[in-house]
Design a protein around this motif. Structure first.
Motif, PDB file in Angstrom:
ATOM      1  N   LEU A   1      33.829  30.265  51.014  1.00 38.88           N
ATOM      2  CA  LEU A   1      33.542  30.624  49.615  1.00 38.88           C
ATOM      3  C   LEU A   1      33.374  32.057  49.539  1.00 38.88           C
ATOM      4  O   LEU A   1      32.258  32.509  50.017  1.00 38.88           O
ATOM      5  CB  LEU A   1      32.762  29.770  48.723  1.00 38.88           C
ATOM      6  N   ILE A   2      34.477  32.970  49.102  1.00 38.04           N
ATOM      7  CA  ILE A   2      34.137  34.353  49.055  1.00 38.04           C
ATOM      8  C   ILE A   2      33.596  34.561  47.578  1.00 38.04           C
ATOM      9  O   ILE A   2      34.525  34.259  46.699  1.00 38.04           O
ATOM     10  CB  ILE A   2      35.629  35.041  49.342  1.00 38.04           C
ATOM     11  N   GLU A   3      32.621  35.347  47.387  1.00 38.01           N
ATOM     12  CA  GLU A   3      32.257  35.361  46.223  1.00 38.01           C
ATOM     13  C   GLU A   3      32.018  37.066  46.013  1.00 38.01           C
ATOM     14  O   GLU A   3      31.360  37.695  46.909  1.00 38.01           O
ATOM     15  CB  GLU A   3      30.908  34.874  45.855  1.00 38.01           C
ATOM     16  N   THR A   4      32.667  37.713  44.884  1.00 35.04           N
ATOM     17  CA  THR A   4      32.963  39.309  44.948  1.00 35.04           C
ATOM     18  C   THR A   4      31.987  39.531  43.746  1.00 35.04           C
ATOM     19  O   THR A   4      32.224  39.495  42.663  1.00 35.04           O
ATOM     20  CB  THR A   4      34.474  39.603  44.764  1.00 35.04           C
ATOM     21  N   PRO A   5      30.886  40.443  44.079  1.00 37.24           N
ATOM     22  CA  PRO A   5      29.717  40.745  43.001  1.00 37.24           C
ATOM     23  C   PRO A   5      30.146  42.053  42.422  1.00 37.24           C
ATOM     24  O   PRO A   5      30.926  42.899  43.123  1.00 37.24           O
ATOM     25  CB  PRO A   5      28.732  40.943  43.699  1.00 37.24           C
ATOM     26  N   ALA A   6      29.871  42.238  41.199  1.00 33.77           N
ATOM     27  CA  ALA A   6      30.043  43.396  40.274  1.00 33.77           C
ATOM     28  C   ALA A   6      28.804  43.733  39.538  1.00 33.77           C
ATOM     29  O   ALA A   6      27.963  42.620  39.122  1.00 33.77           O
ATOM     30  CB  ALA A   6      31.172  43.237  39.502  1.00 33.77           C
ATOM     31  N   ALA A   7      28.494  45.044  39.262  1.00 32.32           N
ATOM     32  CA  ALA A   7      27.629  45.541  38.592  1.00 32.32           C
ATOM     33  C   ALA A   7      27.757  46.837  37.781  1.00 32.32           C
ATOM     34  O   ALA A   7      28.669  47.556  38.201  1.00 32.32           O
ATOM     35  CB  ALA A   7      26.141  45.368  39.247  1.00 32.32           C
ATOM     36  N   VAL A   8      27.116  47.191  36.905  1.00 30.91           N
ATOM     37  CA  VAL A   8      26.924  48.300  36.081  1.00 30.91           C
ATOM     38  C   VAL A   8      25.841  49.147  36.819  1.00 30.91           C
ATOM     39  O   VAL A   8      24.926  48.684  37.207  1.00 30.91           O
ATOM     40  CB  VAL A   8      27.062  48.637  34.494  1.00 30.91           C
ATOM     41  N   THR A   9      26.034  50.270  37.017  1.00 30.95           N
ATOM     42  CA  THR A   9      24.889  51.418  37.264  1.00 30.95           C
ATOM     43  C   THR A   9      23.799  51.672  36.165  1.00 30.95           C
ATOM     44  O   THR A   9      24.109  51.532  34.881  1.00 30.95           O
ATOM     45  CB  THR A   9      25.421  52.849  38.012  1.00 30.95           C
ATOM     46  N   GLU A  10      22.666  52.035  36.573  1.00 30.08           N
ATOM     47  CA  GLU A  10      21.565  52.402  35.786  1.00 30.08           C
ATOM     48  C   GLU A  10      21.976  53.279  34.519  1.00 30.08           C
ATOM     49  O   GLU A  10      21.469  52.973  33.566  1.00 30.08           O
ATOM     50  CB  GLU A  10      20.340  52.686  36.344  1.00 30.08           C
ATOM     51  N   ASP A  11      22.631  54.393  34.983  1.00 22.49           N
ATOM     52  CA  ASP A  11      23.027  55.386  33.922  1.00 22.49           C
ATOM     53  C   ASP A  11      24.304  55.366  33.482  1.00 22.49           C
ATOM     54  O   ASP A  11      24.772  56.428  33.047  1.00 22.49           O
ATOM     55  CB  ASP A  11      22.790  56.896  34.802  1.00 22.49           C
ATOM     56  N   ALA A  12      24.978  54.257  33.646  1.00 23.40           N
ATOM     57  CA  ALA A  12      26.247  54.156  33.151  1.00 23.40           C
ATOM     58  C   ALA A  12      26.461  54.090  31.402  1.00 23.40           C
ATOM     59  O   ALA A  12      25.651  53.454  30.733  1.00 23.40           O
ATOM     60  CB  ALA A  12      27.011  52.638  33.595  1.00 23.40           C
TER      61      ALA A  12
END
Length: 343
Positions: free
Chosen positions: A243-254
């Protein structure tokens, strides 16, 4: 129902300087819809999906007047570039470890994966792509290491996709009762048969469709997208895959709108775009036909054995140390022994 929940129920190398020049400048801290730009930095494969999702987001109240400055490339290179200063408001990488690198650098909050979906925006599985009609009669993992079979797969030194591929290859031996030594021997044969190790999953696909190799180890969504774009290839979902899981996030100063964008990726509308692009949705209830899949009406078959990094490899920190650590990891050692260090 997402593949993870079904399973639970059922039991390119790019330099940092070149990458750092790719992104736009974050508008920083103003409210959504105020003519802002989201600096989006991602691994190579979701570009087509994101182009469509961006347009849909811009039609919403939160996304009105929002522009995107996007950079795509090998996951590890992209992560290191952001760490080195490339502007980024939103990141989507192939590996969790490429996000946690930014957590360690103070650029992403340490609770980035605390939500319902663990920070994962789309799923896939590792597949084996072959030439039309499957002239080498490839049926699974054991066939690709036979003499005379030429393998194309991205380079694990830069590509997250390569790491998924190699864990799947190694894991299939263990899943069939093999020892760790036998699994290492299998990966050695894998590299001995490798004829191209491009920098990213997308570069590996381009190499294969340009005529290199007999098989391509890839994401399922990449194989489907290639067929949607008129490329002539077939693909096999192996009995044992990962299973391939693709992570995403926003940066602290976004800016705040970057979080709106991340939230939008979990809407049925955005997940349907992922699905149409060949990804397995992470949100329940998102279904439909997928052009280019082996069976468009049933595009995402459940593998007989679905391995996960968490359950079968102890999570990404442990897997990275054991398999991919530059000096001591199993994979770099095998690459050195076989002389297959990549392009």
């Amino acid at each position: 129902m997402s593949i993870k929940k079904k399973t639970a129920v059922a039991a390119s190398v790019v330099s940092l300087l070149a990458l750092a020049a790719c992104g736009g400048t974050s508008a920083g801290g103003s409210e959504a819809g105020d003519g802002e730009t989201i600096d989006l930095v991602a691994y190579s494969t979701p570009e087509t999906a994101f182009n469509d999702i961006e347009a849909a987001f811009q039609a919403t109240e939160a996304g009105k007047d929002v522009d995107f400055s996007a950079s795509y490339g090998p996951s590890g290179d992209q992560s290191r570039a952001v760490e080195a200063g490339q502007p980024a408001d939103f990141v989507n990488f192939s590996l969790e470890s490429d996000v946690t690198r930014l957590v360690d650098a103070g650029l992403v909050a340490d609770d980035w994966n605390a939500g319902e979906h663990g920070g994962i925006v789309a799923d896939s599985v590792v597949v084996i792509a072959v030439r039309p009609g499957n002239p080498k009669n490839i049926q699974g993992w054991d066939d690709i290491v036979k003499p005379g079979v030429e393998i194309v797969s991205p380079n694990p030194g830069s590509s997250g996709g390569a790491r998924w591929n190699l864990l799947a290859a190694y894991g299939h031996v263990i899943a069939n009762g093999g020892t760790e030594e036998e699994a290492k021997e299998y990966v050695t044969k894998f590299f001995e048969n490798a004829v191209a190790l491009p920098g990213s999953a997308r570069d590996a696909l381009t190499s294969f469709t340009s005529g290199n190799g007999d098989v391509l180890i890839s994401y399922e969504n990449e194989a489907i997208l290639a067929r949607q774009n008129g490329e002539e290839l077939d693909y096999i979902v192996p009995d044992e895959t990962l299973l391939i899981e693709t992570p995403a996030a926003v940066t602290e100063d976004a800016p705040a709108v970057a979080q709106d964008w991340l939230d939008y990726l979990y809407t049925p509308e955005a997940q349907e775009v992922f699905l149409k692009s060949g990804y397995r949705p992470v949100v329940d209830g998102v279904t439909g036909e997928v052009e280019g899949a082996n069976d468009p009406a049933d595009p995402f078959p459940a593998p007989k054995t679905l391995l996960t990094v968490a359950d079968d490899f102890g999570g990404w920190p442990a897997a990275t140390e054991k398999f991919f650590e530059e000096e001591t990891g199993i994979v770099p050692q095998i690459q050195t022994e076989t002389g297959k260090l990549g392009e």
